[in-house]
Enzyme design. Structure first.
Site, PDB file in Angstrom:
ATOM      1  N   MET A  66      13.733   7.286  -7.646  1.00 37.32           N
ATOM      2  CA  MET A  66      13.987   5.840  -7.571  1.00 37.32           C
ATOM      3  C   MET A  66      13.804   5.324  -6.143  1.00 37.32           C
ATOM      4  O   MET A  66      13.288   4.234  -5.936  1.00 37.32           O
ATOM      5  CB  MET A  66      15.393   5.507  -8.087  1.00 37.32           C
ATOM      6  CG  MET A  66      15.596   5.824  -9.560  1.00 37.32           C
ATOM      7  SD  MET A  66      14.305   5.171 -10.656  1.00 37.32           S
ATOM      8  CE  MET A  66      14.425   3.434 -10.329  1.00 37.32           C
TER       9      MET A  66
ATOM     10  N   ASP B 104       4.443 -11.101   0.856  1.00 42.53           N
ATOM     11  CA  ASP B 104       5.114 -12.121   1.660  1.00 42.53           C
ATOM     12  C   ASP B 104       4.331 -12.433   2.935  1.00 42.53           C
ATOM     13  O   ASP B 104       4.213 -13.594   3.325  1.00 42.53           O
ATOM     14  CB  ASP B 104       6.527 -11.663   2.011  1.00 42.53           C
ATOM     15  CG  ASP B 104       7.281 -12.716   2.802  1.00 42.53           C
ATOM     16  OD1 ASP B 104       7.395 -13.863   2.321  1.00 42.53           O
ATOM     17  OD2 ASP B 104       7.738 -12.401   3.921  1.00 42.53           O
TER      18      ASP B 104
END
Length: 158
Positions: A113, A128
């Protein structure tokens, strides 16, 4: 007893108890892609994006994301990470950035993860950094490509 590892017999969410597991060296590698148009790709390569160096920002963001995985994924164990890195490969013919993250620890549970989150946060940071120039950046193909450690042994994606 519940059939699910994160739900008890009463239907309540529970963190998996790993206390009886042995500590082993764990490693995971994940990859994903960021697809840009030619103009944005060239600006990124030349460090000419209005927000600055996308690779430097994305590398730091990915490492920070890996370290915060247990805060982002419900019931995910907090891990003492011994190593995290985020790397980038450039595909000039397809205007694509491959993001690769590696995470390592010695512990009772894996770091898959953490590697996946590192890739996704790094890719989102590239988005971004590029969004002032291009709004339709595509983030794709995020997946675990390698893991080792623990009782399940080695996994290697084809």
């Amino acid at each position: 007893m519940s059939e699910f590892s994160h739900i008890d017999a009463s239907g309540n969410a529970v963190m998996v108890d790993v206390s009886s597991k042995m500590d082993t060296v764990r490693k995971a590698i994940a990859k994903g892609k960021v697809l840009l148009n030619e103009k944005t790709f060239k600006m990124l390569q030349q460090q000419a994006l209005p927000k600055g160096d996308a690779f430097a920002a994305a590398k730091l963001a990915g490492i920070m994301g890996a370290k915060e995985t247990h805060r982002l994924i419900p019931l995910c164990h907090p891990l003492a990470l011994s190593y995290v890195d985020v790397r980038f490969s450039i595909d000039e013919s397809n205007f694509t950035i491959e993001v690769e993250a590696e995470a390592r620890t010695t512990g009772k549970t894996g770091v898959e993860m953490e590697a996946l989150i590192a890739v996704q946060i790094a890719a989102a940071t590239i988005y971004d950094m590029c969004k002032a120039v291009q709004k339709d950046v595509i983030i794709s193909d995020c997946r675990l490509v390698y893991k080792e450690g623990g009782k399940s042994g080695i996994f290697k994606a084809e």
